[in-house]
Structure formats: C-alpha cells, structure tokens
Motif scaffolding. Structure first.
Motif, mmCIF file in Angstrom:
data_model
loop_
_atom_site.group_PDB
_atom_site.id
_atom_site.type_symbol
_atom_site.label_atom_id
_atom_site.label_comp_id
_atom_site.label_asym_id
_atom_site.label_seq_id
_atom_site.Cartn_x
_atom_site.Cartn_y
_atom_site.Cartn_z
ATOM 1 N N ARG A 60 -11.604 -67.100 -41.342
ATOM 2 C CA ARG A 60 -10.319 -68.018 -41.588
ATOM 3 C C ARG A 60 -9.288 -68.030 -40.892
ATOM 4 O O ARG A 60 -8.054 -68.754 -40.923
ATOM 5 N N GLY A 63 -9.985 -73.259 -38.441
ATOM 6 C CA GLY A 63 -10.719 -74.216 -39.111
ATOM 7 C C GLY A 63 -11.753 -74.864 -38.136
ATOM 8 O O GLY A 63 -12.636 -75.567 -38.465
ATOM 9 N N ARG A 148 -21.020 -84.554 -35.808
ATOM 10 C CA ARG A 148 -20.143 -83.480 -36.185
ATOM 11 C C ARG A 148 -20.764 -82.980 -37.868
ATOM 12 O O ARG A 148 -20.933 -81.892 -38.025
ATOM 13 N N ILE A 163 -15.966 -74.011 -46.281
ATOM 14 C CA ILE A 163 -15.968 -74.215 -44.869
ATOM 15 C C ILE A 163 -15.787 -72.652 -44.305
ATOM 16 O O ILE A 163 -16.434 -72.261 -43.137
ATOM 17 N N HIS A 164 -15.530 -71.686 -44.997
ATOM 18 C CA HIS A 164 -15.345 -70.340 -44.296
ATOM 19 C C HIS A 164 -16.266 -69.438 -45.023
ATOM 20 O O HIS A 164 -15.910 -68.584 -45.989
ATOM 21 N N ASN B 12 -4.826 -72.331 -46.002
ATOM 22 C CA ASN B 12 -4.918 -70.820 -45.363
ATOM 23 C C ASN B 12 -4.702 -69.922 -46.151
ATOM 24 O O ASN B 12 -3.717 -69.410 -46.403
ATOM 25 N N VAL B 22 -6.320 -73.903 -51.918
ATOM 26 C CA VAL B 22 -7.562 -73.192 -52.267
ATOM 27 C C VAL B 22 -7.565 -72.323 -53.303
ATOM 28 O O VAL B 22 -8.587 -72.510 -53.964
ATOM 29 N N LEU B 41 -14.338 -77.921 -54.127
ATOM 30 C CA LEU B 41 -14.678 -77.690 -52.705
ATOM 31 C C LEU B 41 -13.367 -76.944 -52.055
ATOM 32 O O LEU B 41 -12.291 -77.481 -51.984
ATOM 33 N N ASP B 42 -13.803 -75.725 -51.649
ATOM 34 C CA ASP B 42 -12.558 -75.224 -50.995
ATOM 35 C C ASP B 42 -13.104 -75.329 -49.380
ATOM 36 O O ASP B 42 -13.967 -74.703 -48.866
ATOM 37 N N LEU B 43 -12.179 -76.290 -48.824
ATOM 38 C CA LEU B 43 -12.428 -76.677 -47.646
ATOM 39 C C LEU B 43 -11.552 -76.022 -46.318
ATOM 40 O O LEU B 43 -11.415 -76.107 -45.391
ATOM 41 N N GLY B 44 -10.575 -75.040 -47.090
ATOM 42 C CA GLY B 44 -9.826 -73.973 -46.196
ATOM 43 C C GLY B 44 -9.150 -75.045 -45.045
ATOM 44 O O GLY B 44 -8.326 -75.770 -45.425
ATOM 45 N N THR B 45 -9.257 -74.519 -43.836
ATOM 46 C CA THR B 45 -8.447 -75.196 -42.980
ATOM 47 C C THR B 45 -9.335 -76.076 -42.241
ATOM 48 O O THR B 45 -9.104 -76.278 -40.871
ATOM 49 N N GLY B 46 -10.383 -76.593 -42.973
ATOM 50 C CA GLY B 46 -11.761 -77.241 -42.082
ATOM 51 C C GLY B 46 -11.260 -78.674 -41.774
ATOM 52 O O GLY B 46 -11.992 -79.290 -40.977
ATOM 53 N N THR B 49 -13.613 -81.791 -41.775
ATOM 54 C CA THR B 49 -14.826 -81.589 -42.782
ATOM 55 C C THR B 49 -14.257 -82.425 -44.106
ATOM 56 O O THR B 49 -15.260 -82.898 -44.910
#
Lengths: 474, 152
Positions: A60, A63, A148, A163-164, B12, B22, B41-46, B49
């Motif tokens: 984390r 990203g 991508r 994502i993580h 984050n 998140v 959806l948890d895409l964080g710092t994506g 995405t």
C-alpha cells in the motif's frame, strides 16, 4: 548576478518535489537539482509490526507498483523463515510480477511518454497528455488502456480484485491458480503481443525526430546495476546482482543480493530527502549508477526469450558499449514488455503451474532478511530485522528512484544546459527538462516512503534565491 | 457478469484520513445488505485501475478523501462536471487529481458510466497512521449511509 530557474508541477508523475535550475553569473545554466521534500517516515512506521504483515502493508506504499513491494517483502519474509518456497509458488509469483511489469510499463509508455513522442516536445501542454492523445490517436490510447488492463487482470486472477492484495506471503503464496484463470490469461496473450509489438514499431519509427533529446537526456557514462540470471540473462524476480560499466564490461558479478550494503553506500545530499546511493568501491559521486530497464538490458548478456532477443538486436546496435542515453529507457521498457509476455506464456504452460502446493509453513528462523526484486523502475531492496516475537525492529527500503537519484540530477543538468536559455522558462525547454525525469518514470511516493502520492514542482531562481520564473500547470 | 453499479473506495489506509474512502467501502462490504447488482471495490491508491472498474457499468459511486476547503469531516456529493465548474479540485495527491482525468479519459474512450457520483470527504489529518481523526470518526456512519443511498 547569477540566477536560478524554478518551474512548478511536473505533470504526469507522482510525487511532490521540485526541480531548480541554477544560472551562473553570465546567465548560463550551471546546475539543475531534483529536490524531494518529504521525510522517509515509512520504515519507522513499520517498527513493531509482525513481519508477515509486511507484504500487505508495503503493497500500500504506492498504487503504481504495489506488486513489486509485495514480492520483495515476501522474499525478505522467506529469508526470515529460512525456507525455499515451493516451485509452483515461485512460478506464480513470477507470473504476478510479469503482470505487474506489463501494466506498469504500459502505463509509463502510453500514458506518460507517448504524448511527448507522438504530439511532440513542443506541443501545447493543454493537449500534450493522455487525453490529448486519446483525442488525436484514439486507437493507440485504447491499445494502452487494454494492455494495462491485461496486466492488471493477471494480478486480479492470481491475487484477487482489490488493488493491494495480500497474496504473496512469507513461504510462498496463499492460493493456487485455477485452470479457468490460466486459460483466460493465455487466451488474451496474443492480443497483448500485437499491441506490444505495434508500440515498439511506433517508437522506432519516431525516434529519429528526437536526436537532440537522445543526445542530451541524461546521456553520459555511468555504471549499471541490476539482477541477472545465474547464466547472465535478463531477470526480474530473483537472481544475483551484476554491475557493468559504460563499455558493458562487468565490474562486479554474482553478488548475493543480501550483501547489497557491502556494495552500495547511501550519501545524503543537502537539498533532498531522497538519498543518493553510489557504488562503494568507486566512492561518491564517481560511483554513480543507473537501475531499471536501460540498466537491465545493458547488463544482461541476452533476454533469453526469442521475441525479446530479436528486439534486443536493434537496441544493441545503438551503441558499441552500453546504451547511455536515458531517452532509451522507453525503448528498453518496450522490449521488456515483450519479454514479460513471453515469460507469462511459458510459465502458464508449465505442467506444474496449477499445483496446490504453494506455501511452506515455518516459524521465523532468522532475525535478518533481505528481499530483492527488479521492480519495473529498477532494483527494489527490502531489508528487515525482527525480534523473537517476529516483530519488525528495523527496516530499510531502497527503491529504484533512490538508486537513480544521482543520474537524474546529472541528467536534468545536461538537458537544462542544452535547452534552457535566458532568464525565463520557455514551454518546450521546460517540458524537455521534465521529460528527462519521465524517462526514469520515477515513483516519488515510494522513494520518499511517504505512503502517498504527491506532485512535483520545478523552479528557476538566481543565486540569491530570487525566483526568475515559475510556471504552474494543474 | 459485471454488476450494474459499482461503489469504488479510494485512498491510502496508512495515511489516516486519506484512507476514509477505503474504510467506507470495506464497511459496506462487510455488513452486506446492498441491493443486487451493486458491487463494492477497494481500489486503494490504484489510480488508473478505476478506468477498468468503470467499463461496462451503468452507475459508479466513488468515495474518497478530498481537499474541498470545507470543515474537517464535512462531506459533499457531486458529479464530475461540477468539480470543474465549481472548482472543487482535489490536488493533494495524484490519485485524486488523476480521478477527474481518469473519468475524462473513460469518457473519451466511450467507457464511462452515464451516472457517476462522487462523495468527497474533507480530511482533518493526512499523515502516517491508521486511525481516522475524531472529526471523521464521529461522522463515519453518515458517510456509509450516504454512499449506500447513492447506490440504492
């Protein structure tokens, strides 16, 4: 009176930092500096955490390449357990890492670099970004998004949709691969090859327009630093370290990654929190080296996969020794996409890839562990020490952008000397200085370990610190 | 089959209030009870995405920490166009700044849902750490309800 130039946000890269361009008494560029102004708070933050949580936590940090952090961290964890992970687990980690490499390199090329390459260094900044590209070359933008997504889907197939993911763990991975996932990835791979090959052809068709940039975008001798396989081929997941010089002569080889600190020193520079690593035997600053795609291709004897090796021929023909201009990071990245796709295909076709035996169980058996992998941007080192309860007592992370710090500083100085004239910042000159930084595709959030993503600033000032010019781009 | 509506949480988790988006999405997902056809959806710092997550949806609800010049803990609901016209820009970090660009790119590629709603939550403290600051903690249930209502 001597002067310094300051420019504001470098568009399209993460991080909050600044480039200053310093003019001498005659108004000529003397030096440019790349400042990073955040503390490295991350290592401190991890103290007291169980080491097995580190892959998920470090993923984390950023990203952009969470998977590289997760894998370097899991590998440091393997060391702490003192286990060799099951062969299927290693193959799956490699597939994951190649998925990450494809998605990150695709992002870098299509989203960050191709606007400069296709719309031109002097194009209006209002247009010169991925949205402008999408308007002018929609098919190319679509290709970039698709490639991508292909890399991202590999990550999702293996590690889940978030994502993580905390999928790679000390000792292996937490879940095997399903045959449906394998088949779906393999089905998509031919299209990925087509896009990667088209991107490489496109790059080769436009580079002759960029002679002044190739000449001055961090084009100077340095050492190159990366992992290679035991027999000297390109390697991104696990292998000994090799260092070569500007003539592609091997300076040091077969270095055990866990002894990295015998070979790398970290100097502090007064203007930046980003440390400046150097190759110890040559001292600071002569021990300047570069990591990442350019370094990896200079270091490797060959890629070891047919398509990438065919593409490597044109790259080798660029120079007698090592390819020195950082402009060719773009070229190297595209060759590495081909390599990663070939690896994905070969790994997924291995008969053992669906094996359910993917995790070695053990208690901690060492108190010191180093995990090293080649992140998309270059060598990533995670080094942990733990106490008897398995809690982190000390952590050290060296990331690609750190390794490249000295070369980035010298690179922007070279480009500024060539392109910045007078006491104001012309758009084209400004963009070229920034584009040198983009060659390295730096990820400032993880290089400062600030756990966030920030924006870069650039400034032009005189020696007394007066700002002569400042341009804001939001 | 792709769910009709997607709720995307950004941020984050290890930067205190920065991770509020998140946390909201995690709370929704753990508690269950969302209508059928709604995915979280948890895409964080994506960052980009988000683009892949939007494709094929009719509606997207995005929840994120946003520097809006409001009092800490305040939240606002807006659409992508309002951000431009009212200049509620989010410049603190790339994944925020990028969000608007990502939405525009999705539009240019014809992949943007017709209905996009953003829930922005004004942070108090964005610094290493895992706890939300009191101003956000107090109103957390409000955020969860607001996001659920948008998706309902």
């Amino acid at each position: 009176m001597s002067k310094t130039i300051t420019i504001d946000p470098v568009t399209r890269i993460e991080g909050h930092s600044k480039i200053t361009i310093h003019l001498d008494d005659k108004g000529k560029v003397e030096e440019a500096r790349f400042h990073v102004t955040q503390f490295r708070g991350f290592e401190k933050f991890t103290e007291g955490r169980p080491f097995y949580e580190m892959p998920a936590i470090t993923a984390r940090i950023c990203g952009i390449c969470p998977i590289s952090h997760m894998l370097a961290s899991a590998k440091a964890g393997d060391e702490l357990l003192a286990v060799r992970i099951p062969p299927a687990a290693e193959r799956l980690r490699r597939v994951l890492h190649m998925g990450q490499t494809v998605q990150s390199h695709a992002l870098s090329f299509f989203h960050l670099s191709s606007p400069d390459l296709l719309l031109g260094m002097d194009a209006d900044p209002v247009e010169r970004h991925i949205l402008g590209l999408a308007a002018r070359h929609p098919d190319l933008a679509r290709d970039g998004v698709w490639l991508r997504m292909y890399g991202q889907q590999i990550i999702e197939h293996l590690a889940g949709k978030r994502i993580h993911p905390a999928w790679a763990v000390p000792g292996g991975v937490s879940r095997p691969l399903s045959s449906e996932s394998r088949d779906q990835i393999l089905e998509q791979t031919p299209r990925a090859f087509d896009i990667a090959q088209r991107a490489l052809d496109l790059f080769l068709s436009v580079i002759e327009k960029f002679e002044p940039e190739i000449e001055t975008f961090a084009n100077f001798p340095t050492l190159f630093f990366s992992q290679v396989t035991r027999n000297g081929e390109l390697e991104l997941y696990d292998g000994p370290l090799r260092i070569t010089d500007a003539k592609r002569k091997i300076v040091a080889d077969h270095i055990d990654p866990s002894s990295y600190d015998e070979h790398i020193g970290e100097a502090s520079v007064p203007w930046s929190y980003l440390k400046a690593p150097f190759y110890r035997p040559m001292g600071y600053p002569d021990g300047i080296y570069r990591v990442g795609p350019l370094a990896r291709l200079n270091n490797a004897d060959r890629c070891g996969t047919p398509r990438a090796d065919a593409a490597l021929e044109a790259f080798r023909a660029l120079a007698k020794g090592a390819v020195l201009s950082s402009f060719y990071y773009h070229h190297a990245r595209l060759i590495e996409i081909l390599y990663a796709l070939e690896q994905i295909e070969a790994l997924l076709k291995h008969p053992d890839i669906l094996s359910p035996r993917v995790r070695a169980a053990a208690e901690p058996n060492r108190t010191d562990g180093v995990g090293v992998a080649e992140a998309p941007r270059g060598t990533l080192i995670h080094h942990y020490r733990i106490n008897d309860d398995g809690q982190i007592t000390w952590a050290n992370l060296i990331v690609a952008t750190g390794h490249n710090n000295l070369a980035m500083n010298r690179g922007i100085t070279q480009a500024a000397k060539k392109f910045v004239k007078g006491s104001s910042l012309k758009e084209g000159a400004l963009n070229r200085v920034e584009a040198v930084i983009r060659c390295y595709d730096p990820c400032l959030s993880c290089s400062t370990h600030a756990l966030g993503q920030m924006a870069l600033r650039v400034q032009l000032m005189d020696r007394e610190g007066h700002v002569l010019d400042e341009q804001k781009r939001v | 089959m792709t769910a009709d509506t997607v709720i995307i949480g950004l941020g984050n988790l290890y930067l205190r209030d920065e991770g509020v988006g998140v946390r909201v999405v995690r709370a929704l997902s753990e508690r269950g009870g969302l209508p059928e056809g709604v995915e979280t959806l948890d895409l964080g710092t994506g960052g980009l995405t988000v683009l892949h997550a939007l494709n094929g949806r009719r509606r997207a609800v995005i929840v994120d920490c946003a520097m809006m010049g409001e009092a800490p803990g305040a939240w606002r609901r807006f659409g992508p166009d309002e951000v431009q016209s009212r200049k509620v820009t989010m410049r603190y970090s790339l994944h925020e700044g990028d969000l608007m660009q990502t939405l525009e790119l999705a539009r240019k590629l014809g992949e943007c849902p017709a209905d996009v709603r953003i829930i922005g939550i004004q942070p108090e403290r964005v610094e290493p750490g895992e706890e939300l600051s009191p101003a956000l903690q107090e109103r957390f249930e409000e955020y969860v309800r607001a996001v659920a209502e948008e998706a309902g």
